[in-house]
Design a protein around this motif. Structure first.
Motif, PDB file in Angstrom:
ATOM      1  N   ALA A 113       0.721  -1.101  -0.047  1.00 37.30           N
ATOM      2  CA  ALA A 113      -0.017   0.078   0.108  1.00 37.30           C
ATOM      3  C   ALA A 113       0.751   1.141   0.109  1.00 37.30           C
ATOM      4  N   VAL A 114       0.653   2.333  -0.824  1.00 32.85           N
ATOM      5  CA  VAL A 114       1.316   3.578  -0.983  1.00 32.85           C
ATOM      6  C   VAL A 114       0.710   4.597   0.001  1.00 32.85           C
ATOM      7  N   ALA A 115       1.657   5.520   0.565  1.00 32.88           N
ATOM      8  CA  ALA A 115       1.131   6.606   1.110  1.00 32.88           C
ATOM      9  C   ALA A 115       0.608   7.749   0.225  1.00 32.88           C
ATOM     10  N   ILE A 116      -0.698   8.199   0.339  1.00 26.69           N
ATOM     11  CA  ILE A 116      -1.143   8.872  -0.476  1.00 26.69           C
ATOM     12  C   ILE A 116      -1.467  10.382   0.079  1.00 26.69           C
ATOM     13  N   VAL A 117      -1.254  11.195  -0.755  1.00 28.41           N
ATOM     14  CA  VAL A 117      -1.660  12.691  -0.759  1.00 28.41           C
ATOM     15  C   VAL A 117      -2.894  12.844  -1.728  1.00 28.41           C
ATOM     16  N   ARG A 118      -4.043  13.588  -1.205  1.00 26.08           N
ATOM     17  CA  ARG A 118      -5.153  13.731  -1.792  1.00 26.08           C
ATOM     18  C   ARG A 118      -5.788  15.114  -1.981  1.00 26.08           C
ATOM     19  N   ARG A 119      -6.129  15.509  -3.116  1.00 30.79           N
ATOM     20  CA  ARG A 119      -6.607  16.992  -3.477  1.00 30.79           C
ATOM     21  C   ARG A 119      -7.698  16.419  -4.452  1.00 30.79           C
ATOM     22  N   GLY A 120      -9.020  16.238  -3.787  1.00 23.16           N
ATOM     23  CA  GLY A 120     -10.155  15.898  -4.661  1.00 23.16           C
ATOM     24  C   GLY A 120      -9.914  14.428  -5.494  1.00 23.16           C
ATOM     25  N   ASP A 121      -9.997  14.535  -6.701  1.00 28.01           N
ATOM     26  CA  ASP A 121      -9.753  13.150  -7.416  1.00 28.01           C
ATOM     27  C   ASP A 121      -8.115  12.978  -7.597  1.00 28.01           C
ATOM     28  N   LEU A 122      -7.340  14.007  -7.306  1.00 23.95           N
ATOM     29  CA  LEU A 122      -5.998  13.886  -7.544  1.00 23.95           C
ATOM     30  C   LEU A 122      -5.256  13.200  -6.417  1.00 23.95           C
ATOM     31  N   GLN A 123      -4.601  12.089  -6.686  1.00 23.59           N
ATOM     32  CA  GLN A 123      -3.924  11.292  -5.615  1.00 23.59           C
ATOM     33  C   GLN A 123      -2.553  11.013  -6.113  1.00 23.59           C
ATOM     34  N   LEU A 124      -1.654  11.410  -5.256  1.00 24.96           N
ATOM     35  CA  LEU A 124      -0.031  11.056  -5.253  1.00 24.96           C
ATOM     36  C   LEU A 124       0.271   9.958  -4.363  1.00 24.96           C
ATOM     37  N   GLY A 125       0.607   9.013  -4.923  1.00 32.06           N
ATOM     38  CA  GLY A 125       1.311   7.700  -4.179  1.00 32.06           C
ATOM     39  C   GLY A 125       2.709   7.802  -4.145  1.00 32.06           C
ATOM     40  N   ILE A 126       3.134   7.388  -2.735  1.00 26.62           N
ATOM     41  CA  ILE A 126       4.663   7.312  -2.455  1.00 26.62           C
ATOM     42  C   ILE A 126       4.708   5.941  -2.106  1.00 26.62           C
ATOM     43  N   SER A 127       5.856   5.240  -2.711  1.00 30.11           N
ATOM     44  CA  SER A 127       6.314   3.795  -2.391  1.00 30.11           C
ATOM     45  C   SER A 127       7.648   3.928  -2.229  1.00 30.11           C
ATOM     46  N   THR A 128       7.981   3.072  -1.264  1.00 27.75           N
ATOM     47  CA  THR A 128       9.586   2.840  -0.860  1.00 27.75           C
ATOM     48  C   THR A 128      10.068   1.350  -1.157  1.00 27.75           C
ATOM     49  N   ASN A 129       9.077   0.733  -2.110  1.00 24.78           N
ATOM     50  CA  ASN A 129       9.323  -0.657  -2.551  1.00 24.78           C
ATOM     51  C   ASN A 129       9.365  -1.568  -1.314  1.00 24.78           C
ATOM     52  N   GLY A 130       8.556  -1.066  -0.274  1.00 24.41           N
ATOM     53  CA  GLY A 130       8.604  -1.830   0.975  1.00 24.41           C
ATOM     54  C   GLY A 130       9.620  -1.729   1.876  1.00 24.41           C
ATOM     55  N   ARG A 131      10.721  -0.957   1.683  1.00 24.46           N
ATOM     56  CA  ARG A 131      11.620  -0.658   2.494  1.00 24.46           C
ATOM     57  C   ARG A 131      11.770   0.159   3.732  1.00 24.46           C
ATOM     58  N   SER A 132      10.923   1.238   3.523  1.00 32.37           N
ATOM     59  CA  SER A 132      10.709   1.983   4.733  1.00 32.37           C
ATOM     60  C   SER A 132       9.248   2.699   4.861  1.00 32.37           C
ATOM     61  N   PRO A 133       8.437   2.329   5.464  1.00 38.19           N
ATOM     62  CA  PRO A 133       7.041   2.728   5.682  1.00 38.19           C
ATOM     63  C   PRO A 133       6.939   4.213   6.253  1.00 38.19           C
ATOM     64  N   ALA A 134       7.920   4.359   7.247  1.00 40.42           N
ATOM     65  CA  ALA A 134       8.195   5.349   7.871  1.00 40.42           C
ATOM     66  C   ALA A 134       8.509   6.667   6.826  1.00 40.42           C
ATOM     67  N   PHE A 135       9.614   6.443   6.181  1.00 39.55           N
ATOM     68  CA  PHE A 135       9.983   7.541   5.087  1.00 39.55           C
ATOM     69  C   PHE A 135       8.802   7.794   4.177  1.00 39.55           C
ATOM     70  N   ALA A 136       7.923   6.715   3.538  1.00 37.60           N
ATOM     71  CA  ALA A 136       6.783   7.077   2.869  1.00 37.60           C
ATOM     72  C   ALA A 136       5.830   8.093   3.428  1.00 37.60           C
ATOM     73  N   ARG A 137       5.448   7.719   5.025  1.00 38.44           N
ATOM     74  CA  ARG A 137       4.731   8.674   5.750  1.00 38.44           C
ATOM     75  C   ARG A 137       5.278   9.937   5.775  1.00 38.44           C
ATOM     76  N   TRP A 138       6.716  10.067   5.948  1.00 43.98           N
ATOM     77  CA  TRP A 138       7.249  11.342   6.136  1.00 43.98           C
ATOM     78  C   TRP A 138       7.273  12.188   4.942  1.00 43.98           C
ATOM     79  N   MET A 139       7.283  11.464   3.854  1.00 41.26           N
ATOM     80  CA  MET A 139       7.256  12.074   2.601  1.00 41.26           C
ATOM     81  C   MET A 139       5.704  12.766   2.435  1.00 41.26           C
ATOM     82  N   ARG A 140       4.738  11.827   2.564  1.00 41.00           N
ATOM     83  CA  ARG A 140       3.366  12.113   2.633  1.00 41.00           C
ATOM     84  C   ARG A 140       3.109  13.288   3.225  1.00 41.00           C
ATOM     85  N   GLU A 141       3.522  13.226   4.587  1.00 34.98           N
ATOM     86  CA  GLU A 141       3.203  14.608   5.529  1.00 34.98           C
ATOM     87  C   GLU A 141       3.974  15.803   4.841  1.00 34.98           C
TER      88      GLU A 141
END
Length: 223
Positions: free
Chosen positions: A115-143
């Motif tokens: 599952a990717v970390a998601i930034v949403r603006r209406g129907d716009l979705q930006l997904g952040i994936s670390t290839n499973g390496r670091s969910p914490a980094f994905a969350r940091w980038m999403r924020e």
């Protein structure tokens, strides 16, 4: 070279999805599934109050008992999110045998997807994936992106979609460069001020003018 994941956006509207587990991790999966229109079933002997509330409100189906193989019947996607790794592994193994897309959260060998970390603006979705390496980094980038990405980009997408639908109903869709030229500072400022009517008019004007210019040039070349 380590293979990277193939990024996709799953269409889950009306499809049955199973979440095994009733704690924080399982709870964290529900909002995105429901937002996607999935028909969600949660299986766990014990669940957090919010999960129970979602079930009481009819938003999900809750089976308050241990996981059973039959829980996979007619399921499209299954997520194992318990704190018991053998249970997670069993569910994933059985789901794979049944041809069901599946994962055990934070257990890479038992994941068919991440599952990717998601930034949403209406129907716009930006997904952040670390290839499973670091969910914490994905969350940091999403924020970080969630802080920096303008809110009006969601409205911009909505306006562009409306204009595209209107043009498509009449004929060919203009090339990318016309759309690119139509996204101006004036349009962004209008959306920031809540003036979608002006933004729509300016986009439509520029795209229509660009399409006419391109058509005229093609006609001249053909002569």
């Amino acid at each position: 070279m380590t293979p990277t994941c193939y990024p996709i956006a799953l269409v889950l509207d009306g499809k049955r999805c199973l979440v095994v587990g009733g704690g924080e991790i399982a709870d964290g999966k529900l909002d995105a599934l429901l937002l996607a229109g999935a028909v969600v079933t949660v299986v766990s002997p014990e669940v957090r109050p919010r999960i129970a509330a979602l079930a009481a409100d009819g938003q999900i189906t809750l089976r308050q008992r241990p996981y059973q193989t039959s829980d996979l019947d007619e399921v499209y996607l299954a997520i194992a999110a318990t704190d018991d790794r053998p249970t997670n592994a069993r569910m994933v193994t059985e789901a794979r045998a049944a041809g069901i897309l599946t994962q055990a959260v934070d257990d890479i060998p038992y994941c068919d997807f991440f599952a990717v970390a998601i930034v949403r603006r209406g129907d716009l979705q930006l997904g952040i994936s670390t290839n499973g390496r670091s969910p914490a980094f994905a969350r940091w980038m999403r924020e970080r992106l969630d802080t920096d990405l303008p809110l009006e980009y969601g409205d911009l997408l909505a306006v562009l979609g409306d204009v595209r639908d209107a043009i498509k109903a009449r004929g060919p869709i203009p090339a990318y460069e016309h759309w690119q030229a139509a996204i101006t500072d004036e349009v962004i400022a209008a959306l920031g001020a809540g003036d979608r009517e002006t933004a729509t008019a300016r986009i439509y004007e520029r795209i229509s003018a660009g399409a006419r210019t391109a058509a005229a040039a093609q006609a001249e070349d053909a002569q």
